[in-house]
Design a protein around this motif. Sequence first.
Motif, short mmCIF file in Angstrom:
data_model
loop_
_atom_site.label_atom_id
_atom_site.label_comp_id
_atom_site.label_asym_id
_atom_site.label_seq_id
_atom_site.Cartn_x
_atom_site.Cartn_y
_atom_site.Cartn_z
N THR A 183 -53.03 21.46 -10.03
CA THR A 183 -51.60 21.39 -10.30
C THR A 183 -51.17 19.94 -10.19
N SER A 184 -50.54 19.42 -11.22
CA SER A 184 -50.04 18.04 -11.21
C SER A 184 -48.66 18.01 -10.55
N ILE A 185 -48.38 16.90 -9.88
CA ILE A 185 -47.06 16.68 -9.30
C ILE A 185 -46.52 15.39 -9.90
N LEU A 186 -45.36 15.49 -10.55
CA LEU A 186 -44.70 14.34 -11.18
C LEU A 186 -43.34 14.18 -10.51
N SER A 187 -43.10 13.01 -9.93
CA SER A 187 -41.87 12.81 -9.18
C SER A 187 -41.17 11.51 -9.57
N GLN A 221 -42.40 10.75 -2.18
CA GLN A 221 -43.29 10.18 -3.19
C GLN A 221 -44.39 9.33 -2.55
N GLU A 222 -44.02 8.48 -1.61
CA GLU A 222 -45.01 7.62 -0.98
C GLU A 222 -46.01 8.42 -0.17
N HIS A 253 -40.62 17.02 -9.70
CA HIS A 253 -39.66 16.75 -8.63
C HIS A 253 -38.71 15.66 -9.10
N TYR A 254 -37.44 15.99 -9.18
CA TYR A 254 -36.47 15.01 -9.67
C TYR A 254 -35.29 14.89 -8.72
N TYR A 260 -51.48 14.06 -7.80
CA TYR A 260 -50.22 13.34 -7.87
C TYR A 260 -50.27 12.37 -9.05
N VAL A 261 -49.35 12.52 -9.98
CA VAL A 261 -49.31 11.70 -11.20
C VAL A 261 -48.75 10.32 -10.86
#
Length: 144
Positions: free
Chosen positions: A116-120, A44-45, A32-33, A58-59
């Motif tokens: 599944t990883s989430i990187l934001s 994100q929070e 997510h960018y 959540y990474v």
Amino acid sequence: MDEAAVKENSPAARAKRTARAVQAGTRQVVVHYGMPKTGSTSIQESLARKLSDPRFHYVRLGYSNASVGIATAFKASAKDFHFHVKSGTTVGEVGRMGEEIVEQLATELGSAGNRTSILSGEAMFGLRAHELRDLCKVLTRHGH
């Protein structure tokens, strides 16, 4: 864009590809960018504090927003990133921090297991093509 490309990028087609990947046991990462000032911090929070779905991880790279970590590790001009300018981080410190963040990202991806990883992080929005490729190499090197 031709009709075939539109169908290939439709939400239904993407969902079908995701389902096939999950069934095959392929680990995935959602990147997510969001553009700055579009509500990304709230997303994100919430994910960092309240994500309870066991299918996702959540990474965390120090903060709920991975921007500082991503910029430090992958931007060619990381020393000029506003966080480092404001805090007076030296070029040597930025380089060392970047290496540590890549290791931390690898650890986070590894701890996700089959989830599944989430990187934001908004900083990904500003990555150049070669910087984004470097990030993708780290993600794929760790099975995502």
